[in-house]
Motif scaffolding. Structure first.
Motif, PDB file in Angstrom:
ATOM      1  N   ASP A  93      44.203  44.693  34.876  1.00 33.50           N
ATOM      2  CA  ASP A  93      43.175  45.249  35.766  1.00 33.50           C
ATOM      3  C   ASP A  93      43.886  46.095  36.829  1.00 33.50           C
ATOM      4  O   ASP A  93      44.233  45.602  37.903  1.00 33.50           O
ATOM      5  CB  ASP A  93      42.383  44.115  36.413  1.00 33.50           C
ATOM      6  N   PRO A  94      44.123  47.378  36.559  1.00 37.97           N
ATOM      7  CA  PRO A  94      44.889  48.207  37.499  1.00 37.97           C
ATOM      8  C   PRO A  94      44.276  48.275  38.891  1.00 37.97           C
ATOM      9  O   PRO A  94      45.004  48.339  39.889  1.00 37.97           O
ATOM     10  CB  PRO A  94      44.909  49.581  36.822  1.00 37.97           C
ATOM     11  N   ALA A  95      42.952  48.249  39.001  1.00 38.15           N
ATOM     12  CA  ALA A  95      42.325  48.336  40.314  1.00 38.15           C
ATOM     13  C   ALA A  95      42.638  47.089  41.141  1.00 38.15           C
ATOM     14  O   ALA A  95      42.977  47.183  42.332  1.00 38.15           O
ATOM     15  CB  ALA A  95      40.816  48.513  40.164  1.00 38.15           C
ATOM     16  N   LEU A  96      42.525  45.925  40.527  1.00 32.86           N
ATOM     17  CA  LEU A  96      42.860  44.678  41.240  1.00 32.86           C
ATOM     18  C   LEU A  96      44.324  44.651  41.621  1.00 32.86           C
ATOM     19  O   LEU A  96      44.683  44.272  42.748  1.00 32.86           O
ATOM     20  CB  LEU A  96      42.515  43.475  40.366  1.00 32.86           C
ATOM     21  N   LEU A 100      46.099  44.266  45.344  1.00 29.62           N
ATOM     22  CA  LEU A 100      47.119  43.261  45.666  1.00 29.62           C
ATOM     23  C   LEU A 100      48.397  43.928  46.168  1.00 29.62           C
ATOM     24  O   LEU A 100      49.035  43.442  47.105  1.00 29.62           O
ATOM     25  CB  LEU A 100      47.406  42.406  44.438  1.00 29.62           C
ATOM     26  N   ARG A 101      48.772  45.054  45.571  1.00 27.54           N
ATOM     27  CA  ARG A 101      49.993  45.745  46.011  1.00 27.54           C
ATOM     28  C   ARG A 101      49.830  46.396  47.382  1.00 27.54           C
ATOM     29  O   ARG A 101      50.829  46.722  48.027  1.00 27.54           O
ATOM     30  CB  ARG A 101      50.414  46.796  44.977  1.00 27.54           C
ATOM     31  N   SER A 254      46.644  37.796  34.144  1.00 29.25           N
ATOM     32  CA  SER A 254      46.869  39.092  34.779  1.00 29.25           C
ATOM     33  C   SER A 254      47.006  40.243  33.786  1.00 29.25           C
ATOM     34  O   SER A 254      47.024  41.410  34.188  1.00 29.25           O
ATOM     35  CB  SER A 254      48.129  39.039  35.646  1.00 29.25           C
ATOM     36  N   GLY A 255      47.126  39.953  32.501  1.00 26.10           N
ATOM     37  CA  GLY A 255      47.269  41.002  31.499  1.00 26.10           C
ATOM     38  C   GLY A 255      48.661  41.143  30.928  1.00 26.10           C
ATOM     39  O   GLY A 255      48.867  41.866  29.940  1.00 26.10           O
ATOM     40  N   ALA A 312      51.426  41.444  40.199  1.00 28.51           N
ATOM     41  CA  ALA A 312      50.916  42.782  40.515  1.00 28.51           C
ATOM     42  C   ALA A 312      52.061  43.756  40.776  1.00 28.51           C
ATOM     43  O   ALA A 312      51.997  44.934  40.379  1.00 28.51           O
ATOM     44  CB  ALA A 312      49.986  42.712  41.725  1.00 28.51           C
ATOM     45  N   GLU A 313      53.120  43.271  41.434  1.00 21.75           N
ATOM     46  CA  GLU A 313      54.272  44.128  41.699  1.00 21.75           C
ATOM     47  C   GLU A 313      54.936  44.549  40.387  1.00 21.75           C
ATOM     48  O   GLU A 313      55.265  45.729  40.194  1.00 21.75           O
ATOM     49  CB  GLU A 313      55.273  43.385  42.575  1.00 21.75           C
ATOM     50  N   LEU A 314      55.132  43.594  39.479  1.00 27.98           N
ATOM     51  CA  LEU A 314      55.753  43.924  38.189  1.00 27.98           C
ATOM     52  C   LEU A 314      54.872  44.873  37.384  1.00 27.98           C
ATOM     53  O   LEU A 314      55.376  45.807  36.742  1.00 27.98           O
ATOM     54  CB  LEU A 314      56.009  42.646  37.391  1.00 27.98           C
TER      55      LEU A 314
END
Length: 370
Positions: A93-96, A100-101, A254-255, A312-314
């Motif tokens: 989920d790139p938007a989420l 977070l980032r 997280s995908g 999210a960072e990775l």
């Protein structure tokens, strides 16, 4: 560094690699997709079986069959309600992840408190640099223990405390218990408060709501003990205070599991517990930095992160369409050898050159005192 980052893959006990995963931990097909479960702890495996309406004697094949006739959402809801751990295997989920980032990877804050009592150390210039620093380790599994393993490597006096009713897998402590003493103690006891009163650092790795109930939230600790450095790790972040989790579950939801799919049809996993190890080393670096800031500026400090924030960072980093060829020398060249309770233990060597691990001690066998 690569060997230390995958230290559970290097570990052997009496020449044999221990079974790292329970048969109740893994990916399972459902009617409409996949779920990932975590059953390494007996109470989580019991919750998994109970949520699926299965007897205590049910095996992994029976669990597989029970999940195959449920939707992912129904299975996750039932297992979670029964005290088990399961998540749907989700897509990225790139938007989420972008939201977070937008928040700090390490959320660092100074907390204004009354003047702190004098500390035993005012600088970190000695060798080893953390000699004399007392670290109370209230963590489990991998991420928190990697943090405190690193602090112990640098000379800190690390005392790990576990609840008397919740045992730790023996292999897991041997992988991350280097240089620490380890004791069992009720968090509500007077003795726990005596330990906190003379600690320099407290590292927390339990769910935020559980810490609140025990009076161990960072704000509570700092209010009672000005001058503390408090590091907190959670799986999903403080916005999900009641939600338990592990690296494997965060990867799945997280995908990451689909990105790492070997064939596009079955979910996969990173070749290391990358969220755990990344979070552990990040927190250790933050603790060292905040000890320096405390020495220079005084005050009380807290830092926190989560496995989901690390994920999210990775996920925001550049990636290849295909895995790169692995180029790494023999992990056996980067190992430490110990005798622990008459057992031959081989673990990864430290990630920091110039330092050597002290042997892990048998879990829970020390006294709860500095």
């Amino acid at each position: 560094m690569a060997a230390a980052y995958r230290s559970d893959r290097v570990l052997t006990i009496d020449g044999t690699a221990p079974p790292v995963w329970s048969p109740f931990s893994g990916f399972w097909r459902t009617l409409d997709g996949w779920v990932r479960t975590h059953g390494n702890y007996p109470h989580h495996a019991a919750g998994l079986r109970s949520g699926l309406g299965m007897p205590e004697t049910a095996d992994a094949d029976q669990v597989r069959d029970a999940l195959a006739v449920r939707t992912s959402s129904d299975a996750v809801a039932a297992i979670t309600a029964a005290g088990g751990l399961a998540v749907p295997v989700g897509t990225e989920d790139p938007a989420l992840d972008a939201v977070l980032r937008s928040r700090p990877l390490l959320d660092v804050r100074r907390v204004e408190t009354p003047a702190a009592p004098p500390r035993r150390r005012t600088s970190l210039s000695q060798d080893p640099p953390l000699d004399g620093i007392r670290v109370l380790d209230l963590t489990r599994v991998i991420a928190g223990p990697v943090c405190t393993r690193t602090l112990a490597l640098l000379g800190a006096d690390v005392l790990r405390i576990d609840p008397p009713h919740l045992s730790e897998p023996g292999w897991q402590h041997l992988d991350t218990g280097h240089g620490k003493r380890t004791a069992l103690l009720d968090a509500r006891s007077t003795q726990m408060h005596e330990l906190l009163a003379t600690a320099d650092v407290v590292v927390l790795g339990y769910r935020p709501d559980a810490l609140d109930r025990l009076g161990l939230a960072p704000s509570d600790l700092i209010e009672r003990h000005p001058g503390l450095v408090v590091a907190r790790l959670s799986a999903w972040g403080t916005e999900h205070p009641r939600r338990a989790g592990f690296d494997s579950l965060v990867q799945a939801e997280s995908g990451i599991a689909w990105i790492e799919s070997p064939d596009g049809h079955n979910p996969g996993a990173l070749p290391a517990q990358a969220l755990d190890h990344s979070a552990g080393y990040l927190l250790a670096a933050a603790v060292i930095t905040l000890l320096r800031r405390r020495a220079a500026e005084g005050g009380s400090w807290r830092v926190q992160t989560s496995l989901r924030r690390v994920a999210a960072e990775l996920l925001g980093m550049p990636r290849r369409s295909e895995p790169a060829e692995a180029i790494m020398d023999d992990p056996a060249l980067h190992t430490s050898h110990f005798e622990v309770a008459d057992r031959a233990v081989v673990t990864s060597a430290p990630a920091i050159p110039g330092f050597d691990f002290a042997a892990p001690r048998p879990w829970g066998q020390d006294q709860p005192r500095w």
